[in-house]
Design a protein around this motif. Sequence first.
Motif, PDB file in Angstrom:
ATOM      1  N   LEU A  48       0.129  -1.318   0.431  1.00  0.00           N
ATOM      2  CA  LEU A  48      -0.494  -0.005  -0.334  1.00  0.00           C
ATOM      3  C   LEU A  48       0.991   1.045  -0.602  1.00  0.00           C
ATOM      4  O   LEU A  48       0.751   2.306  -0.905  1.00  0.00           O
ATOM      5  CB  LEU A  48      -1.226   0.029   1.645  1.00  0.00           C
ATOM      6  N   ARG A  49       2.425   1.394   0.625  1.00  0.00           N
ATOM      7  CA  ARG A  49       3.078   2.431   0.508  1.00  0.00           C
ATOM      8  C   ARG A  49       3.498   2.866  -1.089  1.00  0.00           C
ATOM      9  O   ARG A  49       3.618   3.743  -1.119  1.00  0.00           O
ATOM     10  CB  ARG A  49       4.422   1.667   1.103  1.00  0.00           C
ATOM     11  N   GLN A  50       2.817   1.897  -1.497  1.00  0.00           N
ATOM     12  CA  GLN A  50       3.678   2.519  -2.972  1.00  0.00           C
ATOM     13  C   GLN A  50       2.338   3.279  -3.641  1.00  0.00           C
ATOM     14  O   GLN A  50       2.879   4.249  -5.162  1.00  0.00           O
ATOM     15  CB  GLN A  50       3.494   0.928  -4.097  1.00  0.00           C
ATOM     16  N   VAL A  51       1.453   3.422  -2.980  1.00  0.00           N
ATOM     17  CA  VAL A  51      -0.363   3.903  -3.637  1.00  0.00           C
ATOM     18  C   VAL A  51       0.118   5.990  -3.362  1.00  0.00           C
ATOM     19  O   VAL A  51       0.903   5.992  -1.921  1.00  0.00           O
ATOM     20  CB  VAL A  51      -1.510   3.676  -3.362  1.00  0.00           C
ATOM     21  N   PRO A  52       0.071   6.542  -4.643  1.00  0.00           N
ATOM     22  CA  PRO A  52       0.536   7.499  -4.199  1.00  0.00           C
ATOM     23  C   PRO A  52      -0.381   8.705  -3.211  1.00  0.00           C
ATOM     24  O   PRO A  52      -1.710   7.731  -3.479  1.00  0.00           O
ATOM     25  CB  PRO A  52      -0.086   8.183  -5.658  1.00  0.00           C
ATOM     26  N   GLY A  53       0.266   9.004  -2.371  1.00  0.00           N
ATOM     27  CA  GLY A  53      -0.506   9.421  -0.930  1.00  0.00           C
ATOM     28  C   GLY A  53      -1.114   8.563  -0.056  1.00  0.00           C
ATOM     29  O   GLY A  53      -1.210   9.220   1.156  1.00  0.00           O
ATOM     30  N   MET A  54      -0.098   7.967  -0.353  1.00  0.00           N
ATOM     31  CA  MET A  54      -0.124   6.058   1.140  1.00  0.00           C
ATOM     32  C   MET A  54       1.297   6.671   1.374  1.00  0.00           C
ATOM     33  O   MET A  54       1.928   5.562   1.324  1.00  0.00           O
ATOM     34  CB  MET A  54      -0.354   4.856   1.208  1.00  0.00           C
TER      35      MET A  54
END
Length: 119
Positions: free
Chosen positions: A99-105
Amino acid sequence: MKSGIKVCLIALSVAFSVIDSQATAAQSAGKAQAETKAVTAPAAKSTAAPEKSDSGKVSINTASAEELARAMNGVGLKKAQAIVSYREEYGPFKTLDDLRQVPGMGGALVERNLPHLML
């Protein structure tokens, strides 16, 4: 001179009270709209994937943006839609840390929500 200052102060206080009442009305309307969505959302929910598992966790690989936004602390609909878009573009998540790869997360946001999530 003093009367001009008084007039300005009165005008400012009236302007701020109007702005405050508009903000309060908008906030109330937003709450009412959110409550309406919360009440009507279960009826529109798909039967293909349950919102939560038996453990009370939401799957980041099958949940809709609305389900993710409801389940995750600090995640609104926009970030939840980014999670779904990332999943659609790159395929299912292999780990919750992906999920850390998702922009804004950010890392802190992911860590805070780990107890609410599953693959």
